[in-house]
Design a protein around this motif. Structure first.
Motif, mmCIF file in Angstrom:
data_model
loop_
_atom_site.group_PDB
_atom_site.id
_atom_site.type_symbol
_atom_site.label_atom_id
_atom_site.label_comp_id
_atom_site.label_asym_id
_atom_site.label_seq_id
_atom_site.Cartn_x
_atom_site.Cartn_y
_atom_site.Cartn_z
ATOM 1 N N MET A 198 -13.768 -10.379 14.141
ATOM 2 C CA MET A 198 -14.973 -10.679 13.378
ATOM 3 C C MET A 198 -14.663 -11.024 11.923
ATOM 4 S SD MET A 198 -17.317 -7.604 15.046
ATOM 5 C CE MET A 198 -18.899 -8.449 15.162
ATOM 6 N N ASP A 199 -13.375 -11.145 11.600
ATOM 7 C CA ASP A 199 -12.919 -11.549 10.269
ATOM 8 C C ASP A 199 -13.467 -10.632 9.183
ATOM 9 O OD1 ASP A 199 -11.280 -13.187 8.731
ATOM 10 O OD2 ASP A 199 -12.953 -14.474 8.131
ATOM 11 N N ARG A 200 -13.452 -9.345 9.458
ATOM 12 C CA ARG A 200 -13.908 -8.348 8.486
ATOM 13 C C ARG A 200 -12.735 -7.875 7.634
ATOM 14 N NH1 ARG A 200 -18.595 -9.144 7.227
ATOM 15 N NH2 ARG A 200 -17.903 -11.190 7.942
ATOM 16 N N THR A 201 -13.039 -7.093 6.598
ATOM 17 C CA THR A 201 -12.026 -6.519 5.704
ATOM 18 C C THR A 201 -12.166 -5.003 5.719
ATOM 19 O OG1 THR A 201 -12.185 -8.462 4.269
ATOM 20 C CG2 THR A 201 -11.126 -6.500 3.341
ATOM 21 N N VAL A 202 -11.050 -4.305 5.957
ATOM 22 C CA VAL A 202 -11.061 -2.846 5.990
ATOM 23 C C VAL A 202 -9.982 -2.313 5.056
ATOM 24 C CG1 VAL A 202 -10.635 -0.787 7.414
ATOM 25 C CG2 VAL A 202 -11.970 -2.689 8.345
ATOM 26 N N VAL A 203 -10.350 -1.310 4.255
ATOM 27 C CA VAL A 203 -9.399 -0.567 3.423
ATOM 28 C C VAL A 203 -9.519 0.892 3.833
ATOM 29 C CG1 VAL A 203 -8.720 0.086 1.089
ATOM 30 C CG2 VAL A 203 -9.672 -2.203 1.521
ATOM 31 N N MET A 204 -8.434 1.465 4.325
ATOM 32 C CA MET A 204 -8.469 2.816 4.892
ATOM 33 C C MET A 204 -7.487 3.740 4.188
ATOM 34 S SD MET A 204 -7.569 4.006 8.827
ATOM 35 C CE MET A 204 -5.850 3.471 8.736
ATOM 36 N N VAL A 205 -7.973 4.886 3.752
ATOM 37 C CA VAL A 205 -7.112 5.959 3.260
ATOM 38 C C VAL A 205 -6.729 6.842 4.438
ATOM 39 C CG1 VAL A 205 -7.066 8.083 1.904
ATOM 40 C CG2 VAL A 205 -8.010 6.004 0.912
ATOM 41 N N THR A 206 -5.441 7.113 4.580
ATOM 42 C CA THR A 206 -4.990 7.986 5.655
ATOM 43 C C THR A 206 -3.700 8.686 5.250
ATOM 44 O OG1 THR A 206 -4.382 8.107 8.011
ATOM 45 C CG2 THR A 206 -3.675 6.148 6.808
ATOM 46 N N HIS A 207 -3.442 9.827 5.879
ATOM 47 C CA HIS A 207 -2.163 10.521 5.693
ATOM 48 C C HIS A 207 -1.299 10.384 6.936
ATOM 49 C CE1 HIS A 207 -4.451 13.419 8.065
ATOM 50 N NE2 HIS A 207 -3.280 13.908 8.446
ATOM 51 N N ASP A 208 -1.823 9.688 7.963
ATOM 52 C CA ASP A 208 -1.210 9.653 9.290
ATOM 53 C C ASP A 208 -0.448 8.338 9.512
ATOM 54 O OD1 ASP A 208 -0.555 9.726 11.954
ATOM 55 O OD2 ASP A 208 -2.615 9.913 12.695
ATOM 56 N N PRO A 209 0.879 8.384 9.670
ATOM 57 C CA PRO A 209 1.645 7.157 9.916
ATOM 58 C C PRO A 209 1.191 6.393 11.160
ATOM 59 C CG PRO A 209 3.129 8.943 9.318
ATOM 60 C CD PRO A 209 1.778 9.558 9.524
ATOM 61 N N VAL A 210 0.752 7.105 12.197
ATOM 62 C CA VAL A 210 0.275 6.440 13.412
ATOM 63 C C VAL A 210 -0.997 5.643 13.110
ATOM 64 C CG1 VAL A 210 -0.596 6.785 15.756
ATOM 65 C CG2 VAL A 210 1.341 8.139 14.925
ATOM 66 N N ALA A 211 -1.883 6.231 12.308
ATOM 67 C CA ALA A 211 -3.097 5.513 11.910
ATOM 68 C C ALA A 211 -2.747 4.304 11.053
ATOM 69 C CB ALA A 211 -4.033 6.454 11.153
ATOM 70 N N ALA A 212 -1.830 4.485 10.109
ATOM 71 C CA ALA A 212 -1.449 3.396 9.211
ATOM 72 C C ALA A 212 -0.844 2.224 9.968
ATOM 73 C CB ALA A 212 -0.477 3.900 8.153
ATOM 74 N N ALA A 213 -0.215 2.496 11.106
ATOM 75 C CA ALA A 213 0.427 1.439 11.886
ATOM 76 C C ALA A 213 -0.580 0.451 12.469
ATOM 77 C CB ALA A 213 1.271 2.053 13.002
ATOM 78 N N HIS A 214 -1.867 0.805 12.481
ATOM 79 C CA HIS A 214 -2.895 -0.122 12.950
ATOM 80 C C HIS A 214 -3.233 -1.180 11.893
ATOM 81 C CE1 HIS A 214 -4.316 1.736 16.776
ATOM 82 N NE2 HIS A 214 -3.697 2.786 16.275
ATOM 83 N N ALA A 215 -2.808 -0.957 10.662
ATOM 84 C CA ALA A 215 -3.140 -1.867 9.568
ATOM 85 C C ALA A 215 -2.204 -3.067 9.536
ATOM 86 C CB ALA A 215 -3.080 -1.119 8.233
ATOM 87 N N ASP A 216 -2.635 -4.119 8.832
ATOM 88 C CA ASP A 216 -1.776 -5.276 8.587
ATOM 89 C C ASP A 216 -0.761 -4.985 7.490
ATOM 90 O OD1 ASP A 216 -3.175 -7.116 10.390
ATOM 91 O OD2 ASP A 216 -4.816 -7.014 8.933
ATOM 92 N N GLU A 217 -1.152 -4.109 6.569
ATOM 93 C CA GLU A 217 -0.295 -3.781 5.441
ATOM 94 C C GLU A 217 -0.597 -2.363 4.973
ATOM 95 O OE1 GLU A 217 0.965 -5.631 1.072
ATOM 96 O OE2 GLU A 217 -1.036 -6.059 1.862
ATOM 97 N N VAL A 218 0.425 -1.671 4.482
ATOM 98 C CA VAL A 218 0.247 -0.348 3.886
ATOM 99 C C VAL A 218 0.664 -0.417 2.428
ATOM 100 C CG1 VAL A 218 0.875 2.099 3.979
ATOM 101 C CG2 VAL A 218 0.788 0.768 6.099
ATOM 102 N N VAL A 219 -0.167 0.152 1.546
ATOM 103 C CA VAL A 219 0.218 0.312 0.147
ATOM 104 C C VAL A 219 0.460 1.798 -0.084
ATOM 105 C CG1 VAL A 219 -1.038 -1.730 -0.605
ATOM 106 C CG2 VAL A 219 -2.172 0.480 -0.695
ATOM 107 N N PHE A 220 1.523 2.112 -0.813
ATOM 108 C CA PHE A 220 1.935 3.492 -1.034
ATOM 109 C C PHE A 220 1.736 3.878 -2.495
ATOM 110 C CE2 PHE A 220 4.370 2.002 2.577
ATOM 111 C CZ PHE A 220 4.337 3.066 3.472
ATOM 112 N N LEU A 221 1.097 5.043 -2.700
ATOM 113 C CA LEU A 221 0.925 5.595 -4.036
ATOM 114 C C LEU A 221 1.753 6.864 -4.173
ATOM 115 C CD1 LEU A 221 -2.935 5.423 -4.731
ATOM 116 C CD2 LEU A 221 -1.200 3.717 -5.265
ATOM 117 N N ALA A 222 2.200 7.128 -5.381
ATOM 118 C CA ALA A 222 2.849 8.398 -5.719
ATOM 119 C C ALA A 222 2.563 8.676 -7.184
ATOM 120 C CB ALA A 222 4.351 8.344 -5.474
ATOM 121 N N ASP A 223 2.116 9.880 -7.494
ATOM 122 C CA ASP A 223 1.812 10.271 -8.875
ATOM 123 C C ASP A 223 0.881 9.272 -9.559
ATOM 124 O OD1 ASP A 223 3.319 12.561 -8.711
ATOM 125 O OD2 ASP A 223 5.142 11.617 -9.473
#
Length: 252
Positions: A198-223
């Protein structure tokens, strides 16, 4: 800031700083973050506890205000809007999925899905709603109330509601946190289908690597800082990247 796909950003922050408290007790939750979330893509935000990932989502979605820097939905700068216009923008252009399903218990599935349009006083597209119901697999549950559904089904209703008004971007904060692994996988799968079919846009916060693997891209934050981006993630690659953070959240 866009990826190699050269898609415009559905949402972005520029030099985002968020400080909670003052003086010696001040906490710098975001420390100069600039990141874009491309339209038509599924982006996951990850990082150790206290890294600023939920703060980033809340500020990008207009649920919280930045101390300095800018947040945009499309070309609209959120900091330039008064409370009324910001409320209208969140209603009309942003969808939300939270860990708690936040359904109205007295409404049916169909009524919960239609709630954003009802609040806005619009009918929405019947064809869009029909397609959405099929994507989330709720055709045979439309006249049930939340108490008659499993947790996974309730979260699917919440996802459908988030997409119902055809928002520019849907923000999902730990959407599988209250679900068992099977239901969680179903919800993540339908978020992915909404993006790709449906050409939608999703931004998801997660702590789970398995969940993150469903994304097209992961951005990582620290401090409170953006420290890495990963295209085409797998659970193993994400887990390996997360292991590169020490206990204080700093990259090793």
């Amino acid at each position: 800031m866009t990826t190699a796909t050269a898609r415009p950003d559905a949402a972005r922050v520029v030099d985002a700083v968020k400080v909670y408290g003052t003086g010696d007790t001040a906490v710098r939750a975001l420390d100069g973050v600039s990141v874009g979330f491309p339209a038509g893509r599924f982006t996951a935000i990850m990082g150790p506890s206290g890294s600023g990932k939920s703060t980033l989502m809340h500020c990008a979605a207009g649920l919280d205000t930045l101390t300095s820097g800018s947040a945009y939905i499309g070309d609209t700068e959120l900091g330039a809007l008064d409370d009324r216009r910001l409320t209208l923008l969140r209603r009309d252009r942003i969808g939300f999925v939270f860990q708690a399903f936040n359904l109205i218990p007295t409404l049916t599935v169909a009524e919960n899905i239609a709630l954003p349009m009802d609040l806005a006083g619009t009918k929405g597209s019947r064809a869009w709603t029909d397609a959405l119901v099929d994507v989330v697999g709720l055709r045979d549950r439309l006249h049930h109330r939340p108490s008659e559904l499993s947790g996974g089904q309730q979260q699917r209703v919440a996802v459908a509601r988030a997409f119902a008004s055809e928002p520019d971007v849907v923000f999902a904060d730990e959407p599988t946190g209250n679900l068992d692994s099977r239901s969680g996988q179903e919800v993540l799968g339908l978020l992915g289908r909404a993006v790709r079919r449906m050409d939608r846009t999703v931004v998801m916060v997660t702590h789970d690597p398995v969940a993150a693997a469903h994304a097209d891209e992961v951005v990582f934050l620290a401090d409170g800082r953006l420290v890495d981006r990963m295209e085409n993630p797998t659970a193993d690659k994400v887990l390996d990247r997360m292991k590169a953070f020490d206990g204080k959240g700093a990259p090793v």
